[in-house]
Scaffold this motif. Structure first.
Motif, PDB file in Angstrom:
ATOM      1  N   MET A   1      53.363  21.433   2.681  1.00 56.55           N
ATOM      2  CA  MET A   1      54.433  21.749   3.607  1.00 56.55           C
ATOM      3  C   MET A   1      54.750  20.489   4.398  1.00 56.55           C
ATOM      4  N   ARG A   2      55.957  20.424   4.833  1.00 59.85           N
ATOM      5  CA  ARG A   2      56.433  19.275   5.595  1.00 59.85           C
ATOM      6  C   ARG A   2      57.014  19.801   6.907  1.00 59.85           C
ATOM      7  N   ALA A   3      56.650  19.135   8.004  1.00 61.66           N
ATOM      8  CA  ALA A   3      57.123  19.584   9.316  1.00 61.66           C
ATOM      9  C   ALA A   3      57.577  18.393  10.147  1.00 61.66           C
ATOM     10  N   LEU A   4      58.617  18.606  10.904  1.00 59.30           N
ATOM     11  CA  LEU A   4      59.070  17.657  11.912  1.00 59.30           C
ATOM     12  C   LEU A   4      58.915  18.368  13.246  1.00 59.30           C
ATOM     13  N   ILE A   5      58.030  17.830  14.089  1.00 61.48           N
ATOM     14  CA  ILE A   5      57.701  18.479  15.361  1.00 61.48           C
ATOM     15  C   ILE A   5      58.350  17.677  16.481  1.00 61.48           C
ATOM     16  N   GLN A   6      59.093  18.351  17.325  1.00 57.88           N
ATOM     17  CA  GLN A   6      59.712  17.697  18.462  1.00 57.88           C
ATOM     18  C   GLN A   6      59.221  18.367  19.740  1.00 57.88           C
ATOM     19  N   ARG A   7      58.687  17.549  20.641  1.00 53.93           N
ATOM     20  CA  ARG A   7      58.279  18.068  21.946  1.00 53.93           C
ATOM     21  C   ARG A   7      59.558  18.305  22.740  1.00 53.93           C
ATOM     22  N   VAL A   8      59.696  19.531  23.274  1.00 55.33           N
ATOM     23  CA  VAL A   8      60.939  19.901  23.946  1.00 55.33           C
ATOM     24  C   VAL A   8      60.675  20.532  25.306  1.00 55.33           C
ATOM     25  N   THR A   9      61.693  20.439  26.162  1.00 53.43           N
ATOM     26  CA  THR A   9      61.675  21.227  27.389  1.00 53.43           C
ATOM     27  C   THR A   9      62.355  22.564  27.125  1.00 53.43           C
ATOM     28  N   SER A  10      63.248  22.578  26.121  1.00 50.77           N
ATOM     29  CA  SER A  10      63.872  23.834  25.670  1.00 50.77           C
ATOM     30  C   SER A  10      64.531  23.588  24.319  1.00 50.77           C
ATOM     31  N   ALA A  11      64.687  24.669  23.556  1.00 51.59           N
ATOM     32  CA  ALA A  11      65.372  24.611  22.263  1.00 51.59           C
ATOM     33  C   ALA A  11      65.943  25.986  21.952  1.00 51.59           C
ATOM     34  N   GLN A  12      67.049  25.991  21.234  1.00 49.68           N
ATOM     35  CA  GLN A  12      67.711  27.241  20.854  1.00 49.68           C
ATOM     36  C   GLN A  12      68.247  27.112  19.437  1.00 49.68           C
ATOM     37  N   VAL A  13      68.341  28.248  18.752  1.00 46.80           N
ATOM     38  CA  VAL A  13      68.980  28.285  17.439  1.00 46.80           C
ATOM     39  C   VAL A  13      69.954  29.460  17.426  1.00 46.80           C
ATOM     40  N   HIS A  14      71.182  29.173  16.980  1.00 54.15           N
ATOM     41  CA  HIS A  14      72.248  30.170  16.893  1.00 54.15           C
ATOM     42  C   HIS A  14      72.685  30.332  15.436  1.00 54.15           C
ATOM     43  N   VAL A  15      73.028  31.552  15.062  1.00 55.94           N
ATOM     44  CA  VAL A  15      73.627  31.847  13.767  1.00 55.94           C
ATOM     45  C   VAL A  15      74.916  32.611  14.048  1.00 55.94           C
ATOM     46  N   ASP A  16      76.036  32.082  13.562  1.00 58.36           N
ATOM     47  CA  ASP A  16      77.348  32.685  13.799  1.00 58.36           C
ATOM     48  C   ASP A  16      77.586  32.959  15.287  1.00 58.36           C
ATOM     49  N   GLY A  17      77.188  32.018  16.133  1.00 58.55           N
ATOM     50  CA  GLY A  17      77.400  32.137  17.570  1.00 58.55           C
ATOM     51  C   GLY A  17      76.406  33.020  18.298  1.00 58.55           C
ATOM     52  N   GLU A  18      75.507  33.658  17.569  1.00 61.58           N
ATOM     53  CA  GLU A  18      74.516  34.561  18.171  1.00 61.58           C
ATOM     54  C   GLU A  18      73.179  33.829  18.329  1.00 61.58           C
ATOM     55  N   LEU A  19      72.591  33.906  19.527  1.00 61.78           N
ATOM     56  CA  LEU A  19      71.277  33.332  19.760  1.00 61.78           C
ATOM     57  C   LEU A  19      70.248  34.156  18.995  1.00 61.78           C
ATOM     58  N   VAL A  20      69.520  33.507  18.073  1.00 58.83           N
ATOM     59  CA  VAL A  20      68.511  34.232  17.304  1.00 58.83           C
ATOM     60  C   VAL A  20      67.090  33.809  17.652  1.00 58.83           C
ATOM     61  N   GLY A  21      66.942  32.666  18.343  1.00 63.94           N
ATOM     62  CA  GLY A  21      65.617  32.217  18.744  1.00 63.94           C
ATOM     63  C   GLY A  21      65.709  31.113  19.773  1.00 63.94           C
TER      64      GLY A  21
END
Length: 146
Positions: free
Chosen positions: A1-21
């Motif tokens: 498996m391959r991973a790119l890890i980013q240290r964040v203060t916040s992160a969001q993912v949207h699908v079709d304008g809807e927040l999913v995570g």
């Protein structure tokens, strides 16, 4: 498996304008299952990431883990991490696991992360819009073959 890890203060993912995570302080993990990955790898990779000391201690040194700080994780599938750019100008993705296998390993990895810290995910195979505030910036590449 391959991973790119980013240290964040916040992160969001949207699908079709809807927040999913989303997540607060912690890590955004972009993850790709590769050809030949085995069922034991999601647990090993999650454990390694959970213990990775990339967060500042009271002296400002990267000496604390995601678990130590009570951080969160946002896990997003990204098959383009398997890109082969060795020939031509168009990347090839034949090193990525087939979609069904990739989804199964992605879900297993997210479940393993959720046993370590609060974890949310994107949507496998979807066209996602990911936003983040990279903290540091700190970005780490991990490959289970390395």
């Amino acid at each position: 498996m391959r991973a790119l890890i980013q240290r964040v203060t916040s992160a969001q993912v949207h699908v079709d304008g809807e927040l999913v995570g989303d997540c607060g302080a912690g890590v955004l993990i972009l993850i790709c299952a590769m050809q030949g990955d085995t069922d034991d790898l999601p647990a090993k990779l999650a454990a390694k990431i959970g213990k990775l000391r990339i967060f500042k201690d009271e002296e400002g040194r990267m000496n604390r883990s995601l678990s130590d700080i009570g951080g969160q994780a946002l896990v997003v599938s990204q098959f383009t991490l398997a890109a082969d750019t060795s020939r031509g100008n168009r990347p090839g993705f034949s090193q990525a696991a087939p979609p069904a296998e990739g989804e199964r390993l992605y879900e297993a990895f997210a479940a393993e992360m959720a046993q370590i810290v609060p974890t949310q995910t994107g949507r496998f195979g979807a066209d996602m819009a990911v936003s983040l505030t990279n903290d540091g910036p700190v970005t780490i590449w991990m490959d289970t073959d390395a």
